[in-house]
Write a protein that holds these residues in place. Sequence first.
Motif, PDB file in Angstrom:
ATOM      1  N   HIS A   1       9.079   9.653 132.078  1.00 15.04           N
ATOM      2  CA  HIS A   1      10.015  10.772 131.969  1.00 15.04           C
ATOM      3  C   HIS A   1       9.637  11.925 132.903  1.00 15.04           C
ATOM      4  CE1 HIS A   1      13.091  13.255 130.445  1.00 15.04           C
ATOM      5  NE2 HIS A   1      12.360  13.991 129.643  1.00 15.04           N
TER       6      HIS A   1
ATOM      7  N   TRP B   1      24.434   4.957 137.298  1.00 16.12           N
ATOM      8  CA  TRP B   1      24.053   4.426 135.975  1.00 16.12           C
ATOM      9  C   TRP B   1      24.289   2.928 135.839  1.00 16.12           C
ATOM     10  CZ3 TRP B   1      21.442   7.514 132.662  1.00 16.12           C
ATOM     11  CH2 TRP B   1      21.460   8.887 132.941  1.00 16.12           C
TER      12      TRP B   1
ATOM     13  N   LEU C   1      18.675  11.667 129.195  1.00 17.87           N
ATOM     14  CA  LEU C   1      19.983  12.318 129.043  1.00 17.87           C
ATOM     15  C   LEU C   1      20.912  11.644 128.017  1.00 17.87           C
ATOM     16  CD1 LEU C   1      21.860  14.581 130.240  1.00 17.87           C
ATOM     17  CD2 LEU C   1      22.818  12.782 131.646  1.00 17.87           C
TER      18      LEU C   1
ATOM     19  N   GLU D   1      13.947   6.468 142.295  1.00 19.09           N
ATOM     20  CA  GLU D   1      13.507   7.861 142.508  1.00 19.09           C
ATOM     21  C   GLU D   1      12.447   7.970 143.597  1.00 19.09           C
ATOM     22  OE1 GLU D   1      13.125  10.212 138.944  1.00 19.09           O
ATOM     23  OE2 GLU D   1      14.461   8.874 137.846  1.00 19.09           O
TER      24      GLU D   1
ATOM     25  N   VAL E   1      22.215  21.383 129.570  1.00 15.38           N
ATOM     26  CA  VAL E   1      22.557  20.876 130.904  1.00 15.38           C
ATOM     27  C   VAL E   1      21.727  21.651 131.939  1.00 15.38           C
ATOM     28  CG1 VAL E   1      24.410  20.571 132.580  1.00 15.38           C
ATOM     29  CG2 VAL E   1      24.892  20.380 130.124  1.00 15.38           C
TER      30      VAL E   1
ATOM     31  N   ASN F   1      19.256   4.688 137.417  1.00 12.73           N
ATOM     32  CA  ASN F   1      19.140   5.117 136.010  1.00 12.73           C
ATOM     33  C   ASN F   1      19.740   4.092 135.058  1.00 12.73           C
ATOM     34  OD1 ASN F   1      18.899   7.677 137.563  1.00 12.73           O
ATOM     35  ND2 ASN F   1      18.796   8.572 135.518  1.00 12.73           N
TER      36      ASN F   1
ATOM     37  N   TYR G   1      21.196  10.408 143.446  1.00 14.93           N
ATOM     38  CA  TYR G   1      20.678   9.060 143.661  1.00 14.93           C
ATOM     39  C   TYR G   1      21.869   8.105 143.753  1.00 14.93           C
ATOM     40  CZ  TYR G   1      16.381  10.880 141.337  1.00 14.93           C
ATOM     41  OH  TYR G   1      15.279  11.604 140.960  1.00 14.93           O
TER      42      TYR G   1
ATOM     43  N   ARG H   1      15.750  21.912 136.264  1.00 12.86           N
ATOM     44  CA  ARG H   1      14.469  21.210 136.375  1.00 12.86           C
ATOM     45  C   ARG H   1      13.839  21.561 137.724  1.00 12.86           C
ATOM     46  NH1 ARG H   1      15.119  14.833 136.070  1.00 12.86           N
ATOM     47  NH2 ARG H   1      14.718  15.071 133.846  1.00 12.86           N
TER      48      ARG H   1
ATOM     49  N   TYR I   1      12.406  22.664 125.076  1.00 17.27           N
ATOM     50  CA  TYR I   1      13.686  23.382 125.068  1.00 17.27           C
ATOM     51  C   TYR I   1      13.646  24.686 124.279  1.00 17.27           C
ATOM     52  CZ  TYR I   1      15.543  19.010 126.903  1.00 17.27           C
ATOM     53  OH  TYR I   1      15.790  17.912 127.672  1.00 17.27           O
TER      54      TYR I   1
ATOM     55  N   PHE J   1      21.712  13.336 124.354  1.00 14.10           N
ATOM     56  CA  PHE J   1      22.987  14.023 124.163  1.00 14.10           C
ATOM     57  C   PHE J   1      23.794  13.375 123.033  1.00 14.10           C
ATOM     58  CE2 PHE J   1      23.849  17.082 127.845  1.00 14.10           C
ATOM     59  CZ  PHE J   1      22.504  17.427 127.932  1.00 14.10           C
TER      60      PHE J   1
ATOM     61  N   ASN K   1      26.382  14.751 136.477  1.00 14.43           N
ATOM     62  CA  ASN K   1      25.940  14.893 135.084  1.00 14.43           C
ATOM     63  C   ASN K   1      27.015  15.467 134.172  1.00 14.43           C
ATOM     64  OD1 ASN K   1      23.442  13.872 135.701  1.00 14.43           O
ATOM     65  ND2 ASN K   1      22.436  15.863 135.878  1.00 14.43           N
TER      66      ASN K   1
HETATM   67  P1  TYD Z   1      16.997  11.772 132.890  1.00 13.81           P
HETATM   68  O1  TYD Z   1      17.705  10.969 131.838  1.00 13.81           O
HETATM   69  O2  TYD Z   1      15.769  12.533 132.515  1.00 13.81           O
HETATM   70  O3  TYD Z   1      16.709  10.760 134.099  1.00 13.81           O
HETATM   71  P2  TYD Z   1      16.147  11.066 135.602  1.00 13.81           P
HETATM   72  O4  TYD Z   1      15.629  12.441 135.671  1.00 13.81           O
HETATM   73  O5  TYD Z   1      15.059  10.048 135.712  1.00 13.81           O
HETATM   74  O6  TYD Z   1      17.300  10.825 136.509  1.00 13.81           O
HETATM   75  O7  TYD Z   1      18.018  12.813 133.505  1.00 13.81           O
HETATM   76  C1  TYD Z   1      19.248  12.383 134.080  1.00 13.81           C
HETATM   77  C2  TYD Z   1      19.930  13.611 134.670  1.00 13.81           C
HETATM   78  O8  TYD Z   1      20.286  14.500 133.601  1.00 13.81           O
HETATM   79  C3  TYD Z   1      19.015  14.415 135.587  1.00 13.81           C
HETATM   80  O9  TYD Z   1      19.792  14.939 136.671  1.00 13.81           O
HETATM   81  C4  TYD Z   1      18.520  15.553 134.716  1.00 13.81           C
HETATM   82  C5  TYD Z   1      19.682  15.800 133.746  1.00 13.81           C
HETATM   83  N1  TYD Z   1      19.297  16.262 132.407  1.00 13.81           N
HETATM   84  C6  TYD Z   1      19.902  17.415 131.863  1.00 13.81           C
HETATM   85  O10 TYD Z   1      20.766  18.051 132.482  1.00 13.81           O
HETATM   86  N2  TYD Z   1      19.517  17.819 130.606  1.00 13.81           N
HETATM   87  C7  TYD Z   1      18.566  17.145 129.882  1.00 13.81           C
HETATM   88  O11 TYD Z   1      18.240  17.586 128.752  1.00 13.81           O
HETATM   89  C8  TYD Z   1      17.974  15.961 130.450  1.00 13.81           C
HETATM   90  C9  TYD Z   1      16.937  15.197 129.685  1.00 13.81           C
HETATM   91  C10 TYD Z   1      18.387  15.555 131.703  1.00 13.81           C
END
Ligand code: TYD
Length: 350
Positions: free
Chosen positions: A87, A222, A196, A133, A212, A185, A294, A287, A347, A200, A255
């Motif tokens: 993660h 996906w 995600l 990634e 988000v 993903n 991707y 983040r 969070y 969610f 997203n």
């Molecule tokens: P994630 O499921 O952590 O997979 P990865 O980072 O390996 O692609 O996240 C998928 C996308 O969703 C990524 O762009 C980050 C976003 N995200 C959010 O916006 N909110 C969240 O709480 C999480 C976990 C991810």
Amino acid sequence: MKKILITGAAGFIGSHVARLFVNKYPDTHIFNLDKLTYAGNLENLKDIEHNPNYTFIKGDIVDGDFILELFKEYQFDGVIHLAAESHVDRSIENPMEFIMTNIVGTVNLLNAARHIWDGDFEGKRFYHVSTDEVYGSLGNEGFFYEDTAYDPHSPYSASKASSDHLVRAYHDTYGFPMIISNCSNNYGPNQFPEKLVPLFINNICHNKPLPVYGKGENVRDWLYVIDHAHAIDVIFHQGANGETFNIGGHNEWKNIDLIKVLIKVVDKKLGREPGSSEKLITYVTDRAGHDLRYAIDSTKLQETLGWKPSLQFEEGIELTVDWYLKNQEWLDNVTSGDYQKYYDEMYGDR
Ligand code: TYD
Ligand code: NAD
């Protein structure tokens, strides 16, 4: 009887791979080696736990002596290596776990396999499961190909990139019989609700905020997890040593668009006005180092080995939401205890 070691098979993708192999290949013995971290859950494999061709071994791939003894004892013919810290957000908080498991753990497995196979690689195979990634981030156009240069940005993707390089180095240096795939993903049943899609779904059900990152404009490609498991099966059995295959479903979603689809499907199934849970969407700090986009080109896999995704995204999302709604007990079990602590740390201040 052929013996295959699957590492990390108590986790999300590994459990689907183990189930497929145990059921499809009754003459092969499948060993599941897993440390059972927060992400590993033997409940994921309840339906196959008593099969005569399945054995669970609890252990840590970072422990090199243990791994070597294990390989000497069981003399595995093949390895499918999925165990990893997986993660991105956790890797930003604590990179060292990722270095240890994803890099050192992989090298321990390579060394042990090399030791027992001792230069006789006939019928042997080490399959390293990796991620798209490692290729870094795309702009609005273009795709990742097998020969796209590596450009990882998170501690997670950098640790996976490092392990990929080491696996290839063992091939080039020792003729080691390896194969690698880099997948986009995944979503589907049994995914830990820090990623995600399951996070969610769970939050919509409980009327909790949907965090988000940034503006929700990042794009991911996906693939339904069982389609990934089938790709691994095809590559493991038919791919040539030294090769790399990209796996993906040509299924890109921004997203925020994906989140709106999820909300509609969950709302409908819960008897709410479809879309009414959009009020839960909460934009939070982005983040760090967040990759924009991707997108995988999986033409090589489709054309050389004949794999293609079996599901349309809409079907996959329906199946996924149904699974989480039906498996509330699974969700409650994995979201108790340590999960709450993690969630508050991640969070709480956003
Ligand atoms: P994630 O499921 O952590 O997979 P990865 O980072 O390996 O692609 O996240 C998928 C996308 O969703 C990524 O762009 C980050 C976003 N995200 C959010 O916006 N909110 C969240 O709480 C999480 C976990 C991810
Ligand atoms: P996951 O986090 O759900 O499962 C990882 C499993 O590895 C868990 O069962 C955990 O207990 C085990 N594990 C962790 N550290 C270990 C250690 N030191 N020793 C032994 N076992 C250990 O991960 P996942 O999403 O199923 O991913 C599996 C693999 O697929 C990973 O290598 C990941 O990089 C790769 N991958 C994942 C995705 C995705 O979207 N989830 C996409 C492409 C590639």
